[in-house]
Design an enzyme around this catalytic site. Structure first.
Site, mmCIF file in Angstrom:
data_model
loop_
_atom_site.group_PDB
_atom_site.id
_atom_site.type_symbol
_atom_site.label_atom_id
_atom_site.label_comp_id
_atom_site.label_asym_id
_atom_site.label_seq_id
_atom_site.Cartn_x
_atom_site.Cartn_y
_atom_site.Cartn_z
ATOM 1 N N ALA A 197 0.834 -1.207 0.000
ATOM 2 C CA ALA A 197 0.000 0.000 0.000
ATOM 3 C C ALA A 197 0.867 1.255 0.000
ATOM 4 O O ALA A 197 0.647 2.188 -0.777
ATOM 5 C CB ALA A 197 -0.937 -0.007 1.214
ATOM 6 N N CYS A 223 3.595 -12.742 -0.393
ATOM 7 C CA CYS A 223 2.875 -13.908 -0.892
ATOM 8 C C CYS A 223 3.829 -14.943 -1.489
ATOM 9 O O CYS A 223 3.459 -16.094 -1.694
ATOM 10 C CB CYS A 223 1.870 -13.512 -1.967
ATOM 11 S SG CYS A 223 0.817 -12.142 -1.506
ATOM 12 N N ARG A 271 12.500 6.888 -9.079
ATOM 13 C CA ARG A 271 11.167 7.442 -8.813
ATOM 14 C C ARG A 271 11.227 8.699 -7.938
ATOM 15 O O ARG A 271 10.186 9.254 -7.603
ATOM 16 C CB ARG A 271 10.275 6.379 -8.163
ATOM 17 C CG ARG A 271 10.147 5.142 -9.041
ATOM 18 C CD ARG A 271 9.023 4.238 -8.630
ATOM 19 N NE ARG A 271 8.999 3.049 -9.488
ATOM 20 C CZ ARG A 271 8.113 2.071 -9.410
ATOM 21 N NH1 ARG A 271 7.159 2.131 -8.487
ATOM 22 N NH2 ARG A 271 8.161 1.046 -10.226
ATOM 23 N N VAL A 279 8.432 4.847 12.701
ATOM 24 C CA VAL A 279 7.580 5.965 13.124
ATOM 25 C C VAL A 279 6.963 5.599 14.463
ATOM 26 O O VAL A 279 6.333 4.546 14.599
ATOM 27 C CB VAL A 279 6.496 6.285 12.074
ATOM 28 C CG1 VAL A 279 5.516 7.326 12.611
ATOM 29 C CG2 VAL A 279 7.151 6.774 10.787
ATOM 30 N N ASP A 303 -3.135 -3.599 4.753
ATOM 31 C CA ASP A 303 -3.497 -4.586 5.770
ATOM 32 C C ASP A 303 -3.820 -3.997 7.132
ATOM 33 O O ASP A 303 -4.246 -4.728 8.027
ATOM 34 C CB ASP A 303 -2.361 -5.598 5.934
ATOM 35 C CG ASP A 303 -2.194 -6.496 4.714
ATOM 36 O OD1 ASP A 303 -2.957 -6.324 3.740
ATOM 37 O OD2 ASP A 303 -1.305 -7.359 4.746
ATOM 38 N N ALA A 353 -3.091 -8.699 -0.851
ATOM 39 C CA ALA A 353 -2.142 -7.869 -1.603
ATOM 40 C C ALA A 353 -2.800 -6.930 -2.612
ATOM 41 O O ALA A 353 -2.415 -5.773 -2.737
ATOM 42 C CB ALA A 353 -1.146 -8.771 -2.321
ATOM 43 N N ASN A 397 -2.475 -2.832 -2.858
ATOM 44 C CA ASN A 397 -1.965 -2.135 -4.031
ATOM 45 C C ASN A 397 -2.988 -1.142 -4.575
ATOM 46 O O ASN A 397 -2.666 -0.006 -4.908
ATOM 47 C CB ASN A 397 -1.628 -3.150 -5.131
ATOM 48 C CG ASN A 397 -0.245 -3.743 -4.978
ATOM 49 O OD1 ASN A 397 0.720 -3.192 -5.477
ATOM 50 N ND2 ASN A 397 -0.131 -4.842 -4.256
ATOM 51 N N TRP A 440 -20.668 -24.992 -21.995
ATOM 52 C CA TRP A 440 -21.019 -24.182 -20.825
ATOM 53 C C TRP A 440 -19.831 -24.328 -19.865
ATOM 54 O O TRP A 440 -19.614 -25.413 -19.317
ATOM 55 C CB TRP A 440 -22.266 -24.713 -20.121
ATOM 56 C CG TRP A 440 -23.523 -24.747 -20.927
ATOM 57 C CD1 TRP A 440 -23.941 -25.739 -21.759
ATOM 58 C CD2 TRP A 440 -24.572 -23.767 -20.949
ATOM 59 N NE1 TRP A 440 -25.174 -25.439 -22.296
ATOM 60 C CE2 TRP A 440 -25.592 -24.235 -21.815
ATOM 61 C CE3 TRP A 440 -24.752 -22.535 -20.306
ATOM 62 C CZ2 TRP A 440 -26.763 -23.523 -22.069
ATOM 63 C CZ3 TRP A 440 -25.923 -21.826 -20.554
ATOM 64 C CH2 TRP A 440 -26.911 -22.310 -21.427
#
Lengths: 471, 471
Positions: free
Chosen positions: A13, A44, A72, A82, A302, A320, A324, A456
């Site tokens: 996240a 995972c 980035r 923190v 999470d 997950a 994301n 089907w």
């Protein structure tokens, strides 16, 4: 002066949010605090690393810290924990190498994730007892497997006869918990020659799936020599320093190691201390934009709850994709384009040895009734490919709908690995997301060719049968 | 006195209707006329029979005539060709062994199917020129393959040097048409050692799919030594009695046999003669219940058109699932419960050697614009499983949406065989059926686990990219 977006937690996240915010608004200062050294890793994948199918822990990292920093332009600070959020001053307080770091923010994302929960029994702190929540957990487990396979650390003379004294010298071991982690780790350990004892408190594994899916997976686990202890009341892990047995109400099963796969809980301490509200699930409550009760403070992944597409109620499904998706949505929002990121359907998938299974939506009749539905469930087993096609197996589909409206509520699918239970579930997820009925679903023009399904698809067969039984 | 339901044509649509009607209303007299001997067979399996993967033609039959008669209590009359329908008298006239049979009906279903169309060129009636529409076509082709592999019937001394004189003594052969049948037959013939020349009039194979899908399939065909003749203007099939060459505008390619996979057209003569209207597509027009302009006369399957879920316009997509679904709906309707059976999305799937592909909806920008949309298309290639997972390949997804509304219009997917392009398309079909936008789709909570996809399934990646480009 540029605005600052601060992210607490550098996994799915957090890094999704940071990356998206910076890409959409390059002027934004984006600072990420991560207490560990690893960021953006695929937790995972840990069972496959322990199993030995993945050779390096680094390969689980999708983007490296250097890439985040250099490519980035994200101010990623690993090794920073923190320890406080001050919403009034719009500051976070972090600790790094014993020093305090104060960082002000305009927008804050709490993405502190979840932590593995040990059951409230004696002995979970013994040596040889593991959980699988972090990269370092994965590393330790892999090292354990390697040691055991080398025959080391298993020569403890005062134990009774067990397969660990046999030629391969691995096992027995215990996995406590029959959910995703438990089953994936049972596979990882069994593949390494361990005799695996899987303890499940309830009467079936994968309790979020249908009875039929659970039963098929359980049968397959037994075929692969996993010893299933269902309705097992694990009372204690015993041992002096190292664990040497699992004690249940009835029995004492000698083991060399124990993997606890007994679930996770959201890490919410930091948020609670800052006056951020938790929801009814115990995870952080947010609105549709993942904003908490504290303005400009978001929560995703999470540590946060989300709204279930079927019930419309808050739910806690720490997986997950949601992390994301919601992280990315927060990034867009912070960069100036308010984005919801969508609800969750409680979808999950698992491979267990040579079977695959998926579930989505609401299958539990009690949950469905609480949400105002009158649930009806049907289960069918159909061929995974045309009957005449020289390959294939079967797919078992359990599907639930509301009797009155026909609205689709959920499904659980299981097949041999490679026969498509997981990808076939996509049709059901999409139908749930759109609030479709089973009458709609049975008429979907799904792709058909003999190497892929019967005319089907099994999903359509299930819809036809369920539709027939509620009309 | 019981009502009588008469069905003309004993394949997918016809037998689905007959079976469903009789099951739902056992008092109904159900009479099926089939001019051939085979009923309810999987024509889609014929290429695999010719290839030799399926050993018996009988295995393509899902329900035998005896089962229809004895177990389902259906008055199935094979070898009966219906030659006239008299709507005023509510009678059909059939011929059987030279005798006329008159049968009255209360409800009638025209399920006369489609027939293979030969291109309007010389030589299509030569020996050695085949189509693949019926069971007997399949039988003849299999026999041809068997003879050729035994080295028989290829020793025609006046031909030039070609691979047919080499050790394996099979080929060269021609497949005219690069659609499903053409490509599946190219695989079937190549697998038997034939040198296959595939002639396609347009510039790419699988023209209903995206450019990218076509290109990937074409590349794969070339890898498998299929000689692709694109933009090939086939002018004539030459030969004295037996075909010996394909003549294009530029070239003469010597061949031992020719398979025409140049499409089908609906069999509508019987309906037209009875005053039943055709639609704009040239197939029989019906309402949502498959009823034609003539009261109590229905049409379903490959002889009838249907409404496209995206355009809302009539379309002609003669495929097995629609035939089954619409046949079944007619059966329910006739048995007293009016049932629509749904629209079509133009979904199709194909396996070509070791790749699989699916398409659904509207991809052609001209078609989209005609339907009032402003189409935008994006193509992405993504890993089929988690990057670190020790297996997998890639999935290429082309996706089209309307710029203004974001409404999803269509998609085309291709992957290695087994990597899920076909089953992954299910999510897109469902979204199309529900009129969803690409903004909806990108937030779907699809199943994820490392052995099955990346956290964002390739379908979600495509939706994200497309969504980003039209906002």
């Amino acid at each position: 002066m540029n605005e600052t977006f601060v992210v607490v937690g550098g996994d799915a996240a957090g890094m999704s949010a940071a990356s998206k915010a910076k890409r959409d608004d390059p002027d934004l200062e984006v600072v990420v605090f991560e207490k560990g050294e690893w960021v953006s890793y695929g937790a995972c994948g840990l069972p496959y690393y322990v199993k030995g199918e993945i050779q390096s822990l680094e390969s689980l990292v999708s983007v490296t810290p250097e890439e985040f920093r250099d490519e980035r332009d994200i101010d990623l600070r690993t090794g920073h924990e923190v320890v406080g959020i001050d919403p009034d001053r719009r500051e976070v307080l972090a600790e790094h190498d014993g020093d305090d770091v104060i960082q002000s923010y305009d927008h804050l994302l709490v993405a502190t994730g979840a932590q593995a929960v040990a059951p409230p029994i004696e002995g979970t702190d013994l040596a040889g007892v593991y959980t699988l929540g972090s990269m370092s957990d994965g590393k330790e487990l892999r090292e354990y497997v390697a040691r055991a396979r080398d025959g080391e650390s298993l020569q403890q003379p005062d134990r009774g006869p067990a397969c660990r004294y046999l030629e391969d010298c691995t096992g027995p071991v215990a996995v406590v918990g029959g959910g995703y982690v438990g089953i994936e780790m049972a596979e990882a350990l069994a593949a390494n020659g361990f005799e695996v004892n899987l303890f499940q408190r309830g009467e079936r594994v994968l309790k979020g799936f249908s009875d039929e899916t659970s039963e098929e997976v359980a049968e397959h686990l037994r075929d692969r020599d996993v010893v299933l202890h269902l309705e097992a009341d694990v009372r204690e892990l015993s041992g002096a320093d190292e664990v040497d047995a699992v004690l249940t109400a009835e029995d004492s099963i000698p083991v060399d190691m124990v993997l606890l796969g007994t679930g996770v809980r959201p890490r919410t301490d930091l948020a609670e201390d800052a006056g951020i509200d938790l929801g009814s699930t115990g995870a952080i409550a947010t609105d549709a934009y993942r904003e908490t009760n504290v303005p400009d403070v978001y929560a995703a992944g999470d540590c946060a709850e989300a709204v279930h597409v079927v019930t419309g109620e808050p739910t806690y499904v720490p997986l997950a994709l949601t992390a994301n998706r919601h992280g990315r949505a927060v990034g867009q929002t912070v960069a100036g384009r308010p984005t919801e990121g969508g609800d969750v359907a409680g979808t999950a998938a698992i491979k267990a040895f040579d079977v695959e299974a998926a579930r989505t939506g609401v299958l539990d009749h009690e949950v469905a009734r609480d949400a105002g539905f009158d649930p009806v469930t049907e289960t069918i087993t159909a061929k995974s490919r045309a009957g005449y096609y020289p390959a294939g197996g079967s797919v078992t589909v359990t599907m639930t709908a509301d009797r009155g409206s026909g609205r689709l509520l959920g499904a659980s699918l299981v097949s041999e690995y490679g026969e498509g239970a997981v990808h076939r579930s996509h049709a059901v997820v999409a139908a749930l997301e759109e609030g479709a009925t089973v009458f709609d679903l049975e008429n979907y023009d799904l792709a058909y060719a003999p190497p892929f399904n019967t005319t089907w698809d099994p999903v359509l067969v299930a819809a036809k049968v369920l539709s027939g039984s509620i009309r």
